[in-house]
Enzyme design. Sequence first.
Site, PDB file in Angstrom:
ATOM      1  N   HIS A   1       1.588   4.177  -2.954  1.00 41.52           N
ATOM      2  CA  HIS A   1       1.559   5.643  -2.833  1.00 41.52           C
ATOM      3  C   HIS A   1       2.878   6.240  -3.323  1.00 41.52           C
ATOM      4  O   HIS A   1       2.902   7.232  -4.037  1.00 41.52           O
ATOM      5  CB  HIS A   1       1.354   6.062  -1.378  1.00 41.52           C
ATOM      6  CG  HIS A   1      -0.054   5.948  -0.885  1.00 41.52           C
ATOM      7  ND1 HIS A   1      -1.141   6.323  -1.635  1.00 41.52           N
ATOM      8  CD2 HIS A   1      -0.550   5.523   0.314  1.00 41.52           C
ATOM      9  CE1 HIS A   1      -2.245   6.128  -0.918  1.00 41.52           C
ATOM     10  NE2 HIS A   1      -1.919   5.633   0.255  1.00 41.52           N
TER      11      HIS A   1
ATOM     12  N   HIS B   1       0.829  -1.209   0.000  1.00 41.97           N
ATOM     13  CA  HIS B   1       0.000   0.000   0.000  1.00 41.97           C
ATOM     14  C   HIS B   1       0.868   1.265   0.000  1.00 41.97           C
ATOM     15  O   HIS B   1       0.700   2.145  -0.843  1.00 41.97           O
ATOM     16  CB  HIS B   1      -0.915  -0.021   1.231  1.00 41.97           C
ATOM     17  CG  HIS B   1      -1.846   1.140   1.322  1.00 41.97           C
ATOM     18  ND1 HIS B   1      -3.145   1.087   0.846  1.00 41.97           N
ATOM     19  CD2 HIS B   1      -1.687   2.395   1.825  1.00 41.97           C
ATOM     20  CE1 HIS B   1      -3.732   2.252   1.059  1.00 41.97           C
ATOM     21  NE2 HIS B   1      -2.872   3.065   1.649  1.00 41.97           N
ATOM     22  N   GLU B   2       1.819   1.330   0.919  1.00 47.73           N
ATOM     23  CA  GLU B   2       2.645   2.544   1.024  1.00 47.73           C
ATOM     24  C   GLU B   2       3.580   2.684  -0.180  1.00 47.73           C
ATOM     25  O   GLU B   2       3.824   3.790  -0.654  1.00 47.73           O
ATOM     26  CB  GLU B   2       3.419   2.571   2.345  1.00 47.73           C
ATOM     27  CG  GLU B   2       2.536   2.625   3.598  1.00 47.73           C
ATOM     28  CD  GLU B   2       1.527   3.776   3.621  1.00 47.73           C
ATOM     29  OE1 GLU B   2       1.721   4.787   2.911  1.00 47.73           O
ATOM     30  OE2 GLU B   2       0.522   3.655   4.350  1.00 47.73           O
TER      31      GLU B   2
ATOM     32  N   CYS C   1      -6.128  -0.363 -10.590  1.00 46.65           N
ATOM     33  CA  CYS C   1      -4.895   0.219 -10.038  1.00 46.65           C
ATOM     34  C   CYS C   1      -3.665  -0.299 -10.791  1.00 46.65           C
ATOM     35  O   CYS C   1      -2.709   0.446 -11.000  1.00 46.65           O
ATOM     36  CB  CYS C   1      -4.776  -0.079  -8.547  1.00 46.65           C
ATOM     37  SG  CYS C   1      -5.864   0.938  -7.539  1.00 46.65           S
TER      38      CYS C   1
ATOM     39  N   HIS D   1      -5.708   6.450  -3.269  1.00 51.97           N
ATOM     40  CA  HIS D   1      -6.550   5.429  -2.651  1.00 51.97           C
ATOM     41  C   HIS D   1      -7.572   4.906  -3.645  1.00 51.97           C
ATOM     42  O   HIS D   1      -7.964   5.595  -4.573  1.00 51.97           O
ATOM     43  CB  HIS D   1      -7.249   5.992  -1.410  1.00 51.97           C
ATOM     44  CG  HIS D   1      -6.346   6.039  -0.225  1.00 51.97           C
ATOM     45  ND1 HIS D   1      -6.405   7.012   0.733  1.00 51.97           N
ATOM     46  CD2 HIS D   1      -5.336   5.208   0.136  1.00 51.97           C
ATOM     47  CE1 HIS D   1      -5.476   6.780   1.639  1.00 51.97           C
ATOM     48  NE2 HIS D   1      -4.803   5.699   1.310  1.00 51.97           N
ATOM     49  N   CYS D   2      -8.004   3.673  -3.424  1.00 52.78           N
ATOM     50  CA  CYS D   2      -8.938   2.988  -4.318  1.00 52.78           C
ATOM     51  C   CYS D   2     -10.226   2.688  -3.556  1.00 52.78           C
ATOM     52  O   CYS D   2     -10.181   2.340  -2.379  1.00 52.78           O
ATOM     53  CB  CYS D   2      -8.277   1.699  -4.815  1.00 52.78           C
ATOM     54  SG  CYS D   2      -9.306   0.737  -5.925  1.00 52.78           S
TER      55      CYS D   2
ATOM     56  N   CYS E   1      -5.927  -4.038  -7.492  1.00 53.39           N
ATOM     57  CA  CYS E   1      -7.045  -4.436  -8.347  1.00 53.39           C
ATOM     58  C   CYS E   1      -6.637  -4.141  -9.804  1.00 53.39           C
ATOM     59  O   CYS E   1      -5.611  -3.487 -10.050  1.00 53.39           O
ATOM     60  CB  CYS E   1      -8.313  -3.666  -7.964  1.00 53.39           C
ATOM     61  SG  CYS E   1      -8.273  -1.922  -8.401  1.00 53.39           S
TER      62      CYS E   1
END
Length: 159
Positions: free
Chosen positions: A119, A115-116, A153, A125-126, A150
């Site tokens: 970024h 996640h990070e 993304c 964000h999704c 996903c």
Amino acid sequence: MPIQPIDTVALARIVEELRSRGVKVELKPPVLRPRDSYDGRRHQFRAERLLEHVALAAERPVLGLTDGDCYAAKLNFVFGMAEVGGGTAVVSLFRLRAGATAGTFMSRALKEISHELGHAVGLGHCQNPRCVMHSSNSLAEADTKDEYLCAACLRRLRK
Ligand SMILES: [Zn+2]
Ligand SMILES: [Zn+2]
């Protein structure tokens, strides 16, 4: 980039797991936390300060990993923080251990790291609750999402 305090056994397992999934990881020598990153009143670390410290590294993307409990601005805690598109990120393993088996802990760690890093390389964000870029403010939310991006993304990342 390991930032003290860090559980070196957990660190080695996470690096091994990432490499087994085809992620190219260069492990930096552990660094001491910046002196002014610790808030003695809260017994927590300022995530922003750790992120600045990580940004001193020459490589991008770079992710700092710590066992120190982190907070930011008005938030009681954060699992991590990143400079969106800036190539820098930090993740705390501290809260990921709560009620976790070894497998759950590893899965949470991989999700927060992905996640990070997402970024750091420019993803926002999704809305998809299963996507690793979905914002998780609790372990329940973190446990709901997958360890991967996903399809939407993934397309954004390739662009
Ligand atoms: Zn996020
Ligand atoms: Zn997504």
